[in-house]
Every structure is written in C-alpha cells, then in structure tokens.
Design a protein around this motif. Structure first.
Motif, PDB file in Angstrom:
ATOM      1  N   ARG A  77      16.964 -52.364  17.027  1.00  0.00           N
ATOM      2  CA  ARG A  77      16.484 -51.653  15.835  1.00  0.00           C
ATOM      3  C   ARG A  77      15.186 -50.944  16.196  1.00  0.00           C
ATOM      4  O   ARG A  77      14.159 -51.107  15.555  1.00  0.00           O
ATOM      5  CB  ARG A  77      16.301 -52.620  14.664  1.00  0.00           C
ATOM      6  N   ARG A  78      15.282 -50.153  17.246  1.00  0.00           N
ATOM      7  CA  ARG A  78      14.099 -49.577  17.870  1.00  0.00           C
ATOM      8  C   ARG A  78      13.247 -48.760  16.901  1.00  0.00           C
ATOM      9  O   ARG A  78      12.023 -48.883  16.895  1.00  0.00           O
ATOM     10  CB  ARG A  78      14.514 -48.714  19.064  1.00  0.00           C
ATOM     11  N   ARG A  79      13.876 -47.912  16.121  1.00  0.00           N
ATOM     12  CA  ARG A  79      13.087 -47.036  15.251  1.00  0.00           C
ATOM     13  C   ARG A  79      12.193 -47.846  14.316  1.00  0.00           C
ATOM     14  O   ARG A  79      10.995 -47.560  14.190  1.00  0.00           O
ATOM     15  CB  ARG A  79      14.016 -46.130  14.452  1.00  0.00           C
ATOM     16  N   GLU A  80      12.757 -48.846  13.655  1.00  0.00           N
ATOM     17  CA  GLU A  80      11.964 -49.674  12.752  1.00  0.00           C
ATOM     18  C   GLU A  80      10.896 -50.461  13.519  1.00  0.00           C
ATOM     19  O   GLU A  80       9.761 -50.609  13.043  1.00  0.00           O
ATOM     20  CB  GLU A  80      12.875 -50.642  12.008  1.00  0.00           C
ATOM     21  N   ALA A  81      11.278 -50.964  14.695  1.00  0.00           N
ATOM     22  CA  ALA A  81      10.331 -51.758  15.480  1.00  0.00           C
ATOM     23  C   ALA A  81       9.157 -50.917  15.959  1.00  0.00           C
ATOM     24  O   ALA A  81       8.011 -51.388  15.984  1.00  0.00           O
ATOM     25  CB  ALA A  81      11.045 -52.403  16.656  1.00  0.00           C
ATOM     26  N   VAL A  82       9.415 -49.678  16.342  1.00  0.00           N
ATOM     27  CA  VAL A  82       8.334 -48.798  16.784  1.00  0.00           C
ATOM     28  C   VAL A  82       7.354 -48.548  15.641  1.00  0.00           C
ATOM     29  O   VAL A  82       6.124 -48.582  15.832  1.00  0.00           O
ATOM     30  CB  VAL A  82       8.904 -47.466  17.317  1.00  0.00           C
ATOM     31  N   LEU A  83       7.866 -48.304  14.447  1.00  0.00           N
ATOM     32  CA  LEU A  83       6.984 -48.085  13.294  1.00  0.00           C
ATOM     33  C   LEU A  83       6.123 -49.320  13.033  1.00  0.00           C
ATOM     34  O   LEU A  83       4.921 -49.204  12.748  1.00  0.00           O
ATOM     35  CB  LEU A  83       7.805 -47.741  12.063  1.00  0.00           C
ATOM     36  N   ALA A  84       6.724 -50.501  13.142  1.00  0.00           N
ATOM     37  CA  ALA A  84       5.964 -51.734  12.938  1.00  0.00           C
ATOM     38  C   ALA A  84       4.911 -51.915  14.022  1.00  0.00           C
ATOM     39  O   ALA A  84       3.769 -52.302  13.738  1.00  0.00           O
ATOM     40  CB  ALA A  84       6.910 -52.933  12.906  1.00  0.00           C
ATOM     41  N   ALA A  85       5.277 -51.637  15.276  1.00  0.00           N
ATOM     42  CA  ALA A  85       4.326 -51.774  16.380  1.00  0.00           C
ATOM     43  C   ALA A  85       3.150 -50.817  16.199  1.00  0.00           C
ATOM     44  O   ALA A  85       1.986 -51.178  16.449  1.00  0.00           O
ATOM     45  CB  ALA A  85       5.022 -51.512  17.706  1.00  0.00           C
ATOM     46  N   ARG A  86       3.426 -49.602  15.767  1.00  0.00           N
ATOM     47  CA  ARG A  86       2.343 -48.650  15.519  1.00  0.00           C
ATOM     48  C   ARG A  86       1.426 -49.151  14.403  1.00  0.00           C
ATOM     49  O   ARG A  86       0.204 -48.987  14.476  1.00  0.00           O
ATOM     50  CB  ARG A  86       2.931 -47.288  15.147  1.00  0.00           C
ATOM     51  N   ALA A  87       2.015 -49.755  13.391  1.00  0.00           N
ATOM     52  CA  ALA A  87       1.211 -50.291  12.300  1.00  0.00           C
ATOM     53  C   ALA A  87       0.296 -51.411  12.782  1.00  0.00           C
ATOM     54  O   ALA A  87      -0.855 -51.528  12.345  1.00  0.00           O
ATOM     55  CB  ALA A  87       2.125 -50.790  11.177  1.00  0.00           C
ATOM     56  N   LEU A  88       0.792 -52.230  13.706  1.00  0.00           N
ATOM     57  CA  LEU A  88      -0.033 -53.319  14.240  1.00  0.00           C
ATOM     58  C   LEU A  88      -1.213 -52.775  15.034  1.00  0.00           C
ATOM     59  O   LEU A  88      -2.353 -53.226  14.878  1.00  0.00           O
ATOM     60  CB  LEU A  88       0.815 -54.242  15.124  1.00  0.00           C
ATOM     61  N   VAL A  89      -0.952 -51.800  15.891  1.00  0.00           N
ATOM     62  CA  VAL A  89      -2.029 -51.219  16.694  1.00  0.00           C
ATOM     63  C   VAL A  89      -3.043 -50.525  15.789  1.00  0.00           C
ATOM     64  O   VAL A  89      -4.263 -50.581  16.035  1.00  0.00           O
ATOM     65  CB  VAL A  89      -1.447 -50.236  17.733  1.00  0.00           C
ATOM     66  N   ALA A  90      -2.569 -49.878  14.722  1.00  0.00           N
ATOM     67  CA  ALA A  90      -3.464 -49.157  13.810  1.00  0.00           C
ATOM     68  C   ALA A  90      -4.425 -50.089  13.079  1.00  0.00           C
ATOM     69  O   ALA A  90      -5.467 -49.642  12.586  1.00  0.00           O
ATOM     70  CB  ALA A  90      -2.641 -48.359  12.805  1.00  0.00           C
ATOM     71  N   LEU A  91      -4.122 -51.366  13.022  1.00  0.00           N
ATOM     72  CA  LEU A  91      -5.037 -52.325  12.401  1.00  0.00           C
ATOM     73  C   LEU A  91      -6.306 -52.518  13.231  1.00  0.00           C
ATOM     74  O   LEU A  91      -7.307 -53.024  12.722  1.00  0.00           O
ATOM     75  CB  LEU A  91      -4.336 -53.675  12.217  1.00  0.00           C
ATOM     76  N   GLU A  92      -6.241 -52.154  14.503  1.00  0.00           N
ATOM     77  CA  GLU A  92      -7.385 -52.256  15.423  1.00  0.00           C
ATOM     78  C   GLU A  92      -8.004 -53.652  15.433  1.00  0.00           C
ATOM     79  O   GLU A  92      -9.212 -53.826  15.223  1.00  0.00           O
ATOM     80  CB  GLU A  92      -8.443 -51.196  15.094  1.00  0.00           C
ATOM     81  N   PRO A  93      -7.201 -54.664  15.705  1.00  0.00           N
ATOM     82  CA  PRO A  93      -7.760 -56.014  15.741  1.00  0.00           C
ATOM     83  C   PRO A  93      -8.706 -56.204  16.923  1.00  0.00           C
ATOM     84  O   PRO A  93      -8.513 -55.621  17.992  1.00  0.00           O
ATOM     85  CB  PRO A  93      -6.518 -56.899  15.899  1.00  0.00           C
ATOM     86  N   GLU A  94      -9.716 -57.007  16.719  1.00  0.00           N
ATOM     87  CA  GLU A  94     -10.596 -57.387  17.821  1.00  0.00           C
ATOM     88  C   GLU A  94      -9.983 -58.544  18.603  1.00  0.00           C
ATOM     89  O   GLU A  94     -10.131 -58.636  19.817  1.00  0.00           O
ATOM     90  CB  GLU A  94     -11.962 -57.806  17.283  1.00  0.00           C
ATOM     91  N   ARG A  95      -9.267 -59.429  17.898  1.00  0.00           N
ATOM     92  CA  ARG A  95      -8.603 -60.575  18.533  1.00  0.00           C
ATOM     93  C   ARG A  95      -7.110 -60.516  18.240  1.00  0.00           C
ATOM     94  O   ARG A  95      -6.701 -60.068  17.165  1.00  0.00           O
ATOM     95  CB  ARG A  95      -9.141 -61.902  17.978  1.00  0.00           C
ATOM     96  N   VAL A  96      -6.311 -60.999  19.180  1.00  0.00           N
ATOM     97  CA  VAL A  96      -4.874 -61.133  18.956  1.00  0.00           C
ATOM     98  C   VAL A  96      -4.487 -62.555  19.359  1.00  0.00           C
ATOM     99  O   VAL A  96      -4.657 -62.953  20.513  1.00  0.00           O
ATOM    100  CB  VAL A  96      -4.044 -60.110  19.758  1.00  0.00           C
TER     101      VAL A  96
END
Length: 248
Positions: free
Chosen positions: A204-223
């Motif tokens: 389900r690449r298309r949906e997963a890519v959108l989710a991954a972009r959303a995670l990176v956009a959060l700009e976490p200091e810690r993961v």
C-alpha cells in the motif's frame, strides 16, 4: 560479548518532559534475540499512558504509579501483546487500546475466549479525546492487514514507533547473528523496518508514503521504538534516513 539489552532493565528511565522508557527483554524474533522497550507518558491531566507494555514487574508498577495512575495500555501488534495480560491483571482500571485491525489478527482470534488479552477500544487515524491534547497520531498502513500507529508527543518533541524502525547494534548481538541483522536491514546506526515488513508496507505504497512524509514533517527531536538503539537527537534527519526505502 555485550548483552543485547540495555540495562538497567525493568526500571523507569527519564527521557524528556513527562516521558520515560523502560528497557526489557530479550525476546526472540526473526531468529534474533531482541531488546524490547516500553514508552511511558504522563498525560496533561496526570494519567499515565503505556505503549507496548514490557514484562510486568511489581517494583516497576509502583514506580510508574508514583508519577500517576495507569489509565491507558496501548497494544500495537500481536507480538507486542505478549506481556499485556500481566499489566491488565494488576491495572484493572486501565483501558486497553488496540491498533486498527489487531483484534482480527489470526493469532488473537485463535486465543479468543481462553487466554487472549482483553482489547477494549480500537485506535483510529485521529487521537481519541482521552489524549488528543497531549499526543498526535499517524497510522501507517500496509498490506496483509499491517497497521502501525505512530504517536507524537509535542511536549518532549518525541515520536513513538513500534517496529517501523529496528536499530540493532552489531556489537550487542552474538557474532553468528550479525550477518542476519545486516541481511534483514536492521543494523545500526540508521536502522530500518525489517525486510519482510518493507515488502508488506509497499503493498500500500501510496498511503504509506503519505504517512511517512507526515511523520518526518513532525520534525521530532527524538525517535523511540521497541527494538535497538533509539534516536536521542537529530530525530527528524535520522528518521528520514531510516525511511528512505519508502520515501526515495
């Protein structure tokens, strides 16, 4: 040889404001001995939220209750339900939240009515009112029923994952296991999702890519994640590198 785990085990370790981790294990998966990790967050109202509970320990329970009452247990997938029942038994007032579709997974259906852990409510794309003021949610969807719910804690600028990143340090693994970790693509310093999981997510690449972009956009200091050396700093950049198999 170093232990694969991160001592001291089964104790609270402060990470950021209202955020702790508990290192435990090892457990065995994919032929590898794995460290496991629970994340503990104190919500704004004082209630405590446990993600991916590790083995139950009375001393640990007491230490957590000292920071607030345990009200929420998050069950992220079948494998991470292993220790859930111990916490349910000793925290009868806590609500157990299941990842989307978890209650339909075959291993849990086979145990239904016997020794299956109790699943009270299902997580969705949006955070429930119980913690919407403290945590944001992003659901990463893959094929074959895979769902991982990521949680972002703005107060500590920390992202909480489960298995979307595994980051095993070769020096902590038994020598014969190190080639297997490299083959699975889960060796430090960057870590990735295990090879089999990358295949499943790409269904389900298309949906997963959108989710991954959303995670990176959060700009976490810690993961933070369940297995291996978590990212204590430069979280956004390291997250981007770990998800390059999906984003690039």
């Amino acid at each position: 040889m170093s232990t694969v785990t991160y001592p001291p085990l089964d104790v609270l370790k402060p990470v950021g404001p209202d955020l702790w981790i508990v290192d435990s294990g090892p457990v065995r998966a994919l032929g590898l001995p794995l460290p496991v990790r629970m994340t503990v967050i104190r919500l704004g109202g004082g209630d405590v939220w446990l993600h991916s509970p590790t083995r139950y320990d009375p001393g640990l329970h007491a230490a957590i209750e000292a920071i607030g009452p345990i009200r929420h247990l998050v069950a992220p997938n079948v494998a991470h339900c292993t220790f859930l029942e111990g916490w349910q038994r000793h925290c009868p007032g806590a609500v157990t939240w299941a990842a989307p579709g978890l209650r339909e997974r075959r291993p849990l259906r086979r145990r239904a009515g016997r020794d299956a852990p109790r699943l009270d409510r299902d997580l969705a794309d949006a955070a429930p009112p119980d913690w919407s003021g403290d945590l944001r949610q992003v659901v990463v969807r893959g094929g074959l029923g895979f769902r991982e719910v990521a949680f972002y804690h703005p107060r500590s600028r920390s992202l909480v994952l489960t298995d979307l990143i595994v980051n095993l340090e070769p020096g902590r693994l038994p020598a014969p296991m190190r080639p297997l970790a490299r083959l699975a693509g889960v060796s430090a310093p960057d870590g990735r999702a295990p090879a089999y999981l990358r295949v499943v997510v790409r269904l389900r690449r298309r949906e997963a890519v959108l989710a991954a972009r959303a995670l990176v956009a959060l700009e976490p200091e810690r993961v933070l994640f369940s297995h291996g050396a978590w990212f204590a700093r430069d979280g956004a950049a390291r997250l981007r590198r770990s998800l390059r198999w999906l984003l690039d």
